[in-house]
Enzyme design. Sequence first.
Site, PDB file in Angstrom:
ATOM      1  N   ALA A  44       9.813  -3.241   6.211  1.00 34.52           N
ATOM      2  CA  ALA A  44      11.534  -4.180   6.378  1.00 34.52           C
ATOM      3  C   ALA A  44      11.979  -3.909   7.752  1.00 34.52           C
ATOM      4  O   ALA A  44      13.046  -4.458   8.027  1.00 34.52           O
ATOM      5  CB  ALA A  44      12.402  -3.866   5.363  1.00 34.52           C
ATOM      6  N   THR A  45      11.194  -3.174   8.658  1.00 31.42           N
ATOM      7  CA  THR A  45      11.893  -3.073  10.098  1.00 31.42           C
ATOM      8  C   THR A  45      11.838  -4.165  10.957  1.00 31.42           C
ATOM      9  O   THR A  45      12.375  -4.464  12.070  1.00 31.42           O
ATOM     10  CB  THR A  45      11.212  -1.689  10.749  1.00 31.42           C
ATOM     11  OG1 THR A  45       9.956  -1.983  10.947  1.00 31.42           O
ATOM     12  CG2 THR A  45      11.445  -0.534  10.046  1.00 31.42           C
ATOM     13  N   ARG A  83       8.251   2.756   9.221  1.00 32.47           N
ATOM     14  CA  ARG A  83       8.168   4.173   9.940  1.00 32.47           C
ATOM     15  C   ARG A  83       9.462   4.173  10.857  1.00 32.47           C
ATOM     16  O   ARG A  83       9.686   5.333  11.415  1.00 32.47           O
ATOM     17  CB  ARG A  83       6.813   3.844  10.869  1.00 32.47           C
ATOM     18  CG  ARG A  83       5.544   4.099   9.872  1.00 32.47           C
ATOM     19  CD  ARG A  83       4.416   3.759  10.491  1.00 32.47           C
ATOM     20  NE  ARG A  83       4.402   2.479  11.119  1.00 32.47           N
ATOM     21  CZ  ARG A  83       3.482   1.816  11.814  1.00 32.47           C
ATOM     22  NH1 ARG A  83       2.419   2.572  12.180  1.00 32.47           N
ATOM     23  NH2 ARG A  83       3.678   0.781  12.171  1.00 32.47           N
ATOM     24  N   ASP A 126       5.133   6.256   6.377  1.00 35.18           N
ATOM     25  CA  ASP A 126       3.987   5.508   6.765  1.00 35.18           C
ATOM     26  C   ASP A 126       2.949   5.330   5.490  1.00 35.18           C
ATOM     27  O   ASP A 126       2.833   6.231   4.621  1.00 35.18           O
ATOM     28  CB  ASP A 126       3.215   6.434   7.847  1.00 35.18           C
ATOM     29  CG  ASP A 126       2.208   5.873   8.352  1.00 35.18           C
ATOM     30  OD1 ASP A 126       1.430   4.785   7.724  1.00 35.18           O
ATOM     31  OD2 ASP A 126       1.691   6.149   9.368  1.00 35.18           O
ATOM     32  N   VAL A 127       2.839   4.141   5.323  1.00 30.45           N
ATOM     33  CA  VAL A 127       2.364   3.804   3.856  1.00 30.45           C
ATOM     34  C   VAL A 127       0.642   4.246   3.894  1.00 30.45           C
ATOM     35  O   VAL A 127       0.141   4.452   3.086  1.00 30.45           O
ATOM     36  CB  VAL A 127       2.099   2.041   3.588  1.00 30.45           C
ATOM     37  CG1 VAL A 127       3.408   1.566   3.591  1.00 30.45           C
ATOM     38  CG2 VAL A 127       1.506   1.454   4.786  1.00 30.45           C
ATOM     39  N   TYR A 154      -9.605  -7.398  10.407  1.00 27.19           N
ATOM     40  CA  TYR A 154      -8.320  -7.662   9.915  1.00 27.19           C
ATOM     41  C   TYR A 154      -8.822  -8.686   8.597  1.00 27.19           C
ATOM     42  O   TYR A 154      -7.885  -8.776   7.524  1.00 27.19           O
ATOM     43  CB  TYR A 154      -7.406  -8.655  10.992  1.00 27.19           C
ATOM     44  CG  TYR A 154      -6.270  -9.034  10.423  1.00 27.19           C
ATOM     45  CD1 TYR A 154      -5.149  -8.266   9.788  1.00 27.19           C
ATOM     46  CD2 TYR A 154      -5.881 -10.416  10.144  1.00 27.19           C
ATOM     47  CE1 TYR A 154      -3.933  -8.713   9.360  1.00 27.19           C
ATOM     48  CE2 TYR A 154      -4.770 -10.965   9.797  1.00 27.19           C
ATOM     49  CZ  TYR A 154      -3.779 -10.095   9.399  1.00 27.19           C
ATOM     50  OH  TYR A 154      -2.588 -10.490   8.523  1.00 27.19           O
ATOM     51  N   GLY A 159      -0.089 -18.524   7.359  1.00 25.99           N
ATOM     52  CA  GLY A 159      -0.785 -18.944   8.642  1.00 25.99           C
ATOM     53  C   GLY A 159       0.005 -18.283   9.773  1.00 25.99           C
ATOM     54  O   GLY A 159       1.063 -17.280   9.503  1.00 25.99           O
ATOM     55  N   PHE A 166       4.111  -9.587  14.922  1.00 25.81           N
ATOM     56  CA  PHE A 166       2.639  -9.505  14.555  1.00 25.81           C
ATOM     57  C   PHE A 166       1.705  -9.463  15.889  1.00 25.81           C
ATOM     58  O   PHE A 166       0.850  -8.530  15.857  1.00 25.81           O
ATOM     59  CB  PHE A 166       2.267 -10.636  13.469  1.00 25.81           C
ATOM     60  CG  PHE A 166       0.859 -10.592  13.149  1.00 25.81           C
ATOM     61  CD1 PHE A 166       0.468  -9.894  11.857  1.00 25.81           C
ATOM     62  CD2 PHE A 166       0.059 -11.549  13.749  1.00 25.81           C
ATOM     63  CE1 PHE A 166      -1.099  -9.998  11.862  1.00 25.81           C
ATOM     64  CE2 PHE A 166      -1.408 -11.574  13.294  1.00 25.81           C
ATOM     65  CZ  PHE A 166      -1.885 -10.958  12.445  1.00 25.81           C
TER      66      PHE A 166
END
Length: 251
Positions: A10-11, A34, A60-61, A152, A183, A189
Amino acid sequence: MNRTVLVTGATSGFGKAIAEKFAAAGDHIIITGRREDRLKALAETLSSTHGVNILPLTFDVMDRTAVFENISAIPESWRPLDILVNNAGLALGRDLFEEASLDDWETMIDTNLKGLMYVTKAALPLLNTEGSHIFNMGSIAGKEVYEKGNGYCATKHAVDAISKAMRIDLLSKGVRVTAVHPGAADTEFSNVRFKGNDAIAASVYAGYEPLVAENIADIVHYCAGLPPHVCINDLVVTCTAQANSFCLHKK
Ligand code: NDP
Ligand code: 8X3
């Protein structure tokens, strides 16, 4: 609406916009990521603007222990959870298979797939039994494989598969599972994918109108507002200029 929503990542980008959208509608949000400074700033803004409760959790996930410690320590007053948004994720690099970095592959697998599975497993005991909702952020990269997308695309195909698996295995619990596959969307990102080369990142979104984070937040919010017996299972969402991973019309 007074629901309790947990949003990972959510950052920035989709996760931040999703937290903002639900908070504006009166839901209480657990925000994770994080970067603690960003989480604290967002918590402050959302609670003061919308008068809702915000619980920031920094972890951290990829760190299995940290995921389970943080989620199992969510206070009783925040339970049950109504909605889990598994959004945290990233791409690293855009290289041919033989040139791609093993470290990048491992980070993407650990974040996009294993992180999502850890968070879901940790959060399941906290989820409301009837009518709760899990959203998994996939990608068009989980529907089609494109050149130099190897690692990815593999992780997002795995998100597609695990979303279908969750939907089957959680049927008896009445938990809805919606996979969202966007998309090109102009968030951080590509800055992350191209490792701080912001000129290349900007070029990804030049010459057309890409999706923005608020578009995805609107869609998630709409799906979550449907009656509990209705589940939109799978959504592929692109901007109008994009048909799929291969066809993008630039002016
Ligand atoms: P951003 O880079 O803007 O946001 C990514 C978020 O994920 C950040 O909040 C980041 O937080 C968090 N995150 C990344 N790694 C970790 C980690 N190890 N532990 C915890 N949190 C982490 O990108 P988007 O908003 O665009 O991406 C969100 C999701 O959407 C991702 O899963 C991405 O793959 C997917 N997606 C994006 C598309 C796009 O074109 N933008 C299209 C399709 C799917 P922090 O760094 O603070 O930990
Ligand atoms: C992000 C969209 O096309 O870069 O998942 O894979 S794409």
